[in-house]
Design a protein around this motif. Structure first.
Motif, PDB file in Angstrom:
ATOM      1  N   SER A 152       2.817  13.441   3.211  1.00 31.20           N
ATOM      2  CA  SER A 152       3.076  12.290   4.212  1.00 31.20           C
ATOM      3  C   SER A 152       3.869  11.416   3.470  1.00 31.20           C
ATOM      4  N   CYS A 153       3.900  10.984   2.219  1.00 29.74           N
ATOM      5  CA  CYS A 153       4.847   9.878   1.590  1.00 29.74           C
ATOM      6  C   CYS A 153       5.373  10.407   0.479  1.00 29.74           C
ATOM      7  N   LYS A 154       5.326  11.795   0.514  1.00 29.77           N
ATOM      8  CA  LYS A 154       5.982  12.605  -0.859  1.00 29.77           C
ATOM      9  C   LYS A 154       7.360  12.031  -1.260  1.00 29.77           C
ATOM     10  N   ASP A 155       7.506  11.918  -2.416  1.00 24.49           N
ATOM     11  CA  ASP A 155       8.844  11.072  -3.077  1.00 24.49           C
ATOM     12  C   ASP A 155       9.393  10.046  -2.191  1.00 24.49           C
ATOM     13  N   LEU A 156       8.589   9.596  -1.657  1.00 27.26           N
ATOM     14  CA  LEU A 156       9.120   8.290  -0.924  1.00 27.26           C
ATOM     15  C   LEU A 156       9.413   7.131  -2.061  1.00 27.26           C
ATOM     16  N   VAL A 157      10.357   6.121  -1.770  1.00 34.15           N
ATOM     17  CA  VAL A 157      10.783   5.249  -2.732  1.00 34.15           C
ATOM     18  C   VAL A 157      10.570   3.953  -1.867  1.00 34.15           C
ATOM     19  N   LEU A 158       9.841   3.149  -2.679  1.00 30.98           N
ATOM     20  CA  LEU A 158       9.540   1.802  -2.088  1.00 30.98           C
ATOM     21  C   LEU A 158      10.274   0.649  -3.109  1.00 30.98           C
ATOM     22  N   ASN A 159      11.247   0.116  -2.226  1.00 28.95           N
ATOM     23  CA  ASN A 159      12.000  -1.158  -3.239  1.00 28.95           C
ATOM     24  C   ASN A 159      11.523  -2.129  -2.958  1.00 28.95           C
ATOM     25  N   ALA A 160      10.639  -2.863  -3.560  1.00 22.05           N
ATOM     26  CA  ALA A 160       9.790  -4.079  -3.529  1.00 22.05           C
ATOM     27  C   ALA A 160       9.824  -5.031  -4.663  1.00 22.05           C
ATOM     28  N   ALA A 161      11.297  -5.033  -5.282  1.00 13.94           N
ATOM     29  CA  ALA A 161      11.189  -5.851  -6.590  1.00 13.94           C
ATOM     30  C   ALA A 161      10.970  -7.297  -6.422  1.00 13.94           C
ATOM     31  N   THR A 162      11.015  -7.984  -5.347  1.00 13.68           N
ATOM     32  CA  THR A 162      10.642  -9.539  -5.182  1.00 13.68           C
ATOM     33  C   THR A 162       9.672  -9.644  -4.128  1.00 13.68           C
ATOM     34  N   ALA A 163       9.249  -8.326  -3.556  1.00  9.65           N
ATOM     35  CA  ALA A 163       8.359  -8.459  -2.306  1.00  9.65           C
ATOM     36  C   ALA A 163       6.917  -9.230  -2.529  1.00  9.65           C
ATOM     37  N   GLY A 164       6.232  -9.453  -1.615  1.00  9.53           N
ATOM     38  CA  GLY A 164       4.892 -10.118  -1.847  1.00  9.53           C
ATOM     39  C   GLY A 164       3.720  -9.039  -2.419  1.00  9.53           C
ATOM     40  N   ASN A 165       2.775  -8.998  -1.729  1.00  5.05           N
ATOM     41  CA  ASN A 165       1.722  -8.176  -2.242  1.00  5.05           C
ATOM     42  C   ASN A 165       1.846  -6.807  -1.759  1.00  5.05           C
ATOM     43  N   VAL A 166       1.733  -5.413  -2.374  1.00 10.65           N
ATOM     44  CA  VAL A 166       1.800  -4.394  -1.675  1.00 10.65           C
ATOM     45  C   VAL A 166       0.549  -3.429  -1.722  1.00 10.65           C
ATOM     46  N   ILE A 167       0.058  -2.682  -0.650  1.00  4.14           N
ATOM     47  CA  ILE A 167      -0.928  -2.125  -0.739  1.00  4.14           C
ATOM     48  C   ILE A 167      -0.500  -0.583  -0.130  1.00  4.14           C
ATOM     49  N   VAL A 168      -0.943   0.390  -0.888  1.00  7.46           N
ATOM     50  CA  VAL A 168      -0.351   2.041  -0.530  1.00  7.46           C
ATOM     51  C   VAL A 168      -1.839   2.659  -0.692  1.00  7.46           C
ATOM     52  N   ASN A 169      -2.139   3.122   0.746  1.00  4.41           N
ATOM     53  CA  ASN A 169      -3.257   4.010   1.208  1.00  4.41           C
ATOM     54  C   ASN A 169      -2.831   5.619   0.970  1.00  4.41           C
TER      55      ASN A 169
END
Length: 218
Positions: free
Chosen positions: A140-157
């Motif tokens: 479902s999220c294979k090879d997904l790129v999340l660019n969150a260099a200055t983001a807040g908190n990140v949760i990945v389930n």
């Protein structure tokens, strides 16, 4: 007397409508049904009403509904993106640079909801909190790129089979990052790349089924 009664009744009705509008206006969400098969530019969003307190972008109606699309969140409010059909948001770009929070769901949905967000790119803004839910049958999220260099908190389930395999998370100057490799059949978080900086970053690889491959191989 009849005329007076009618006027009073209408006044009550107008007041009731006004009160209902005010109550509804306190929390107003707008939902856009995205469809790349209709919009040849393959662009969906942002929601436009300045009274919105939440923007919903739905890619749910059919197979390939938002493939290679650009999904843009409204500025200053939470953004919810639902990708639940087969290949729904595969190779899409999610622009959440101005959203206060992003919640993106990649499956589960219809039967056969595989590779829902595979190969997608998600771009978050400064201080944007992110919740990414990867379900569906597989990849479902294979090879997904999340660019969150200055983001807040990140949760990945990572809830589906092989759901976060090859995912890249760039959070060099962001908040805390938690990657939960929940699927127990093994390989769910193989080759995950987490670039962590100032925040507290964890990848939970515990709890594979007996006899299954390890959840994380790196």
């Amino acid at each position: 007397p009849t005329c007076k009664k009618t006027i009073q009744t209408m006044s009550t009705l107008v007041l009731t409508i006004a009160v209902a509008f005010i109550k509804t206006g306190l929390s107003q969400s707008q939902t856009l049904s995205c469809n790349a098969n209709i919009d040849l530019n393959r662009v969906c969003g942002p929601c436009q009403d300045i009274a919105n307190t939440e923007c919903n972008l739905n890619c749910m109606m059919s197979e390939d509904i938002c493939v290679e699309s650009i999904l843009t969140c409204q500025s200053g409010i939470p953004c919810n993106i639902m990708c639940t059909s087969l290949y729904a948001c595969m190779d899409s770009i999610v622009d959440a640079t101005l959203a206060s929070k992003l919640t993106m769901t990649c499956g589960p949905g219809t039967i056969g909801s595989s590779t829902v967000c595979e190969g997608s790119q998600v771009v978050a803004g400064t201080g944007t909190d992110i919740e990414l839910n990867c379900g569906g049958q597989e990849n479902s999220c294979k090879d997904l790129v999340l660019n969150a260099a200055t983001a807040g908190n990140v949760i990945v389930n990572c809830d589906g089979f092989n759901s976060c395999n090859g995912m890249t998370i760039n959070a060099q100057n962001g908040g805390d990052v938690s990657v939960n490799c929940n699927d127990r059949t093994g390989g769910v978080c193989n080759a995950v790349k987490l670039n962590c900086g100032t925040g507290d970053c964890t990848i939970d690889c515990a709890g594979a089924n007996i006899g299954a491959a390890v959840k994380c191989n790196s």
